[in-house]
Scaffold this active site. Structure first.
Site, PDB file in Angstrom:
ATOM      1  N   TRP A  83      54.213  36.676  72.672  1.00  0.00           N
ATOM      2  CA  TRP A  83      55.598  37.127  72.836  1.00  0.00           C
ATOM      3  C   TRP A  83      56.121  36.818  74.237  1.00  0.00           C
ATOM      4  CZ3 TRP A  83      54.452  36.907  68.359  1.00  0.00           C
ATOM      5  CH2 TRP A  83      54.887  37.707  67.322  1.00  0.00           C
ATOM      6  N   ASN A 216      61.045  35.625  66.508  1.00  0.00           N
ATOM      7  CA  ASN A 216      59.976  35.929  65.571  1.00  0.00           C
ATOM      8  C   ASN A 216      60.583  36.423  64.270  1.00  0.00           C
ATOM      9  OD1 ASN A 216      57.318  36.665  64.518  1.00  0.00           O
ATOM     10  ND2 ASN A 216      57.988  38.781  64.845  1.00  0.00           N
ATOM     11  N   GLU A 217      60.461  35.617  63.226  1.00  0.00           N
ATOM     12  CA  GLU A 217      60.862  35.961  61.868  1.00  0.00           C
ATOM     13  C   GLU A 217      62.325  36.387  61.732  1.00  0.00           C
ATOM     14  OE1 GLU A 217      56.469  37.237  60.217  1.00  0.00           O
ATOM     15  OE2 GLU A 217      57.892  38.846  60.658  1.00  0.00           O
ATOM     16  N   PRO A 218      63.283  35.547  62.161  1.00  0.00           N
ATOM     17  CA  PRO A 218      64.696  35.911  62.027  1.00  0.00           C
ATOM     18  C   PRO A 218      65.099  36.076  60.559  1.00  0.00           C
ATOM     19  CG  PRO A 218      64.467  33.569  62.534  1.00  0.00           C
ATOM     20  CD  PRO A 218      63.106  34.174  62.693  1.00  0.00           C
ATOM     21  N   GLU A 261      59.970  32.521  58.629  1.00  0.00           N
ATOM     22  CA  GLU A 261      58.814  32.739  57.760  1.00  0.00           C
ATOM     23  C   GLU A 261      58.650  31.673  56.692  1.00  0.00           C
ATOM     24  OE1 GLU A 261      58.721  37.440  57.241  1.00  0.00           O
ATOM     25  OE2 GLU A 261      60.700  36.611  57.738  1.00  0.00           O
ATOM     26  N   TYR A 299      51.508  35.998  54.009  1.00  0.00           N
ATOM     27  CA  TYR A 299      50.902  37.319  53.871  1.00  0.00           C
ATOM     28  C   TYR A 299      50.939  37.751  52.410  1.00  0.00           C
ATOM     29  CZ  TYR A 299      51.163  37.560  58.946  1.00  0.00           C
ATOM     30  OH  TYR A 299      51.007  37.308  60.288  1.00  0.00           O
ATOM     31  N   TRP A 303      53.350  40.588  50.213  1.00  0.00           N
ATOM     32  CA  TRP A 303      54.356  39.961  49.360  1.00  0.00           C
ATOM     33  C   TRP A 303      54.028  40.088  47.869  1.00  0.00           C
ATOM     34  CZ3 TRP A 303      54.748  34.695  52.460  1.00  0.00           C
ATOM     35  CH2 TRP A 303      55.344  34.955  53.717  1.00  0.00           C
ATOM     36  N   GLU A 332      51.705  31.857  61.062  1.00  0.00           N
ATOM     37  CA  GLU A 332      51.053  33.158  60.945  1.00  0.00           C
ATOM     38  C   GLU A 332      50.426  33.233  59.567  1.00  0.00           C
ATOM     39  OE1 GLU A 332      53.134  36.788  61.565  1.00  0.00           O
ATOM     40  OE2 GLU A 332      54.270  36.066  63.300  1.00  0.00           O
ATOM     41  N   TRP A 362      46.681  35.237  62.330  1.00  0.00           N
ATOM     42  CA  TRP A 362      46.998  36.539  62.890  1.00  0.00           C
ATOM     43  C   TRP A 362      45.760  37.404  62.713  1.00  0.00           C
ATOM     44  CZ3 TRP A 362      51.695  38.107  65.066  1.00  0.00           C
ATOM     45  CH2 TRP A 362      51.780  39.461  65.394  1.00  0.00           C
TER      46      TRP A 362
END
Length: 532
Positions: A83, A216-218, A261, A299, A303, A332, A362
């Site tokens: 970050w 990060n992941e908008p 993502e 992930y 999901w 990720e 991750w």
């Protein structure tokens, strides 16, 4: 990462993937990874990698930071996503923190200045000097960094902190409000033009940074502030186009990614991962002229999908990348359960044997604040080194990066290394041979990073070493780690630290340095090692 809520083409053969990534490289500054067509290149050579994510280095203790980078180096992970934002409300509490914790272990980067009525920056020891150390340690470890400018989620403040600063109501105002966009651009400019207090290198001139990332992941949503109801794929694509162009106007050296993502907008109304839900159109975002490569996350647990579905998700993104003609990375990924190691082997080999360009699992963690116990496994995805999972990922990282299997961690060159000259060896009185190998890790206008590996190539153990060389063109060392140095004009002498002088037969140690130069950065002469 946040746990949350169509087969396009068959997997291509590995040989085909190599051919697709071996095109003519675009001109780029030495030492910077850049894009050439559908692949990454470094110093004219194809670059693929295995890597990881870690969010806590920006606020963790120096011991924690150093430990996790040492583990990454031992695993030959050459890219880490970390970050580059930590946003809070006002220091007096009149403007609340979106992330209720506010400061992380007393650390914060941006805050609301009640005196000026706008965001301000904390450049000090409890602020951006933490990021300075992260970048410096990454350089020492042969690890490059992907750095997102903001978080979609409320953790670390993120987009909603900007909205609260502006007294806004909706999460997606971050993408559309002119004042907020101006503040975000100011933050970008502040980071790009910051001079690292450890290395003396401006961020935009530092090849340690692999890429800047918009967020990060908008998404249009984030389960904190409500959405306006008007946010669509065009909202995020328009914002990403504006911001990526702005970054490129300030920094011609680094690549830019969106950090999405990877939700595909392929018209499948019944499947939110394939219908552009939440404003994310991976193909449209990555096709923007200011965006250099695609990102997608994986992930299945969160999901409601299976591990096998995840393998197809990888293949679908590699097929999409062939269509938009840019690199793509599995940025990720995580799964829980007893079969995790087998799944990770399948996923990473699918990237490697297909046309993927890299992966970042991750989450690599090391020691906690006490310097002994492990960092807590908050989400079930923790990987620590050494472990069985770490071995699987390290082997796959070496395979995709073209690194020799199971090398000595301190002696293994990373894919970012420039070709080294032949090593010089000098026998000690005992007959032990000490070899020193010099290489340039990266260089930029007015400076470069070098590294020397010292190896006991045979005979009895040694208790210390001294390396000498002569710079041919006025290069001057400004910082050195892993040894103690003196420089007299062009002549350099480096001796071991107390902790890395003892080398058994076949063992090695590495030290690195930053140096200034003018003219040309010619290779030193007379590189030699004497053992004690």
């Amino acid at each position: 990462m946040r746990t949350k809520a169509l087969a396009v083409a068959a997997m291509l053969l590995a040989a085909t993937a190599v051919a697709l990534h071996a095109g003519t490289a675009e001109a780029a500054p030495s030492g910077f990874v850049t894009r050439s067509g559908g692949g990454f290149v470094l110093n004219g050579q194809p670059f693929r990698y295995g890597g990881t994510n870690n969010y806590h280095p920006i606020f963790a203790s120096q011991t924690m930071v150093d430990d996790v980078f040492d583990d990454a180096k031992a695993m030959d992970l050459t890219v880490m996503r970390a970050w580059a934002s930590l946003d809070i409300g006002s220091l007096d509490g009149s403007v609340p923190h979106v992330d209720g914790e506010g400061k992380k272990a007393g650390v914060y980067f941006q805050y609301w200045d009640t005196a000026t009525g706008k965001p301000a920056y904390n450049d000090g020891a409890d602020g951006l000097e933490h990021l300075d150390h992260v970048i410096s340690k990454a350089a020492q470890s042969g690890v490059r960094l992907i750095l997102p400018f903001v978080n979609n989620w409320k953790e670390f403040g993120g987009m909603d902190q900007y909205v609260k600063w502006a007294s806004g109501q909706y999460h997606d105002q971050f993408y559309t409000n002119a004042t907020i966009k101006g503040w975000y651009k100011n933050w970008i400019s502040h980071l790009l033009n910051r001079t690292n207090t450890v290395t003396g290198v401006t961020y935009k001139d530092d090849p340690t940074i692999f890429a800047w990332e918009l967020a990060n992941e908008p998404r249009c949503i984030n389960a904190n502030l409500p959405a306006s109801g008007t946010c669509a794929t065009s909202t995020l694509t328009g914002w990403a186009g504006e911001m990526s162009a702005y970054i490129k106007s300030l920094d011609a050296n680094h690549m830019v990614s969106v950090g999405d993502e990877g939700f595909l907008n392929q018209g499948n109304a019944s499947d939110w991962l394939y219908n552009g839900a939440d404003g994310v159109d991976h193909e449209a975002l990555t096709s923007l002229p200011g965006v250099d490569f695609g990102t997608y996350h994986l992930y299945p647990d969160g999901w409601g999908r299976s591990a096998d579905w995840g393998t197809q998700w990888i293949k679908d993104h590699q097929a999409a990348a062939q269509a938009y003609g840019k690199p793509v990375i599995l940025e990720e990924f995580g799964i829980t359960g007893s079969s995790r190691d087998t799944v990770y082997k399948t996923w990473t080999s699918t990237v490697r044997n297909g046309t993927g360009d890299g992966w970042n699992f991750w989450l690599l963690t090391g020691v906690d604040w006490d310097g002994v116990s492990l960092y807590p496994d908050y989400d079930g995805f923790r990987v620590y080194y050494p472990s069985a999972t770490a071995t699987v990922l390290a082997d796959e990282a070496r395979a995709i990066g073209g690194i020799a299997s199971s090398p000595s961690p301190s002696a293994s060159p990373s894919p970012s290394a420039s070709p080294s000259p032949s090593p010089s060896a000098s026998p000690s009185p005992s007959g032990t041979v000490c070899v020193a190998t010099y290489r340039t890790v990266g260089q930029w206008p007015g400076g470069f990073q070098g590294e020397v590996t010292v190896k006991n190539t045979g005979g009895p153990a040694i208790t210390g070493w001294t390396v000498t060389w002569t710079f041919p063109n006025g290069q001057t060392i400004t910082q050195l780690w892993g040894g103690r140095h003196t420089q007299s004009s062009a002549d350099v002498t480096v001796t071991n630290e107390s902790w890395n002088g003892g080398l058994s037969s076949g063992a090695s140690a590495t030290f690195g340095f930053l140096a200034g130069w003018s003219g040309t950065n010619a290779t030193p002469t007379g590189v030699s090692c004497a053992a004690r």
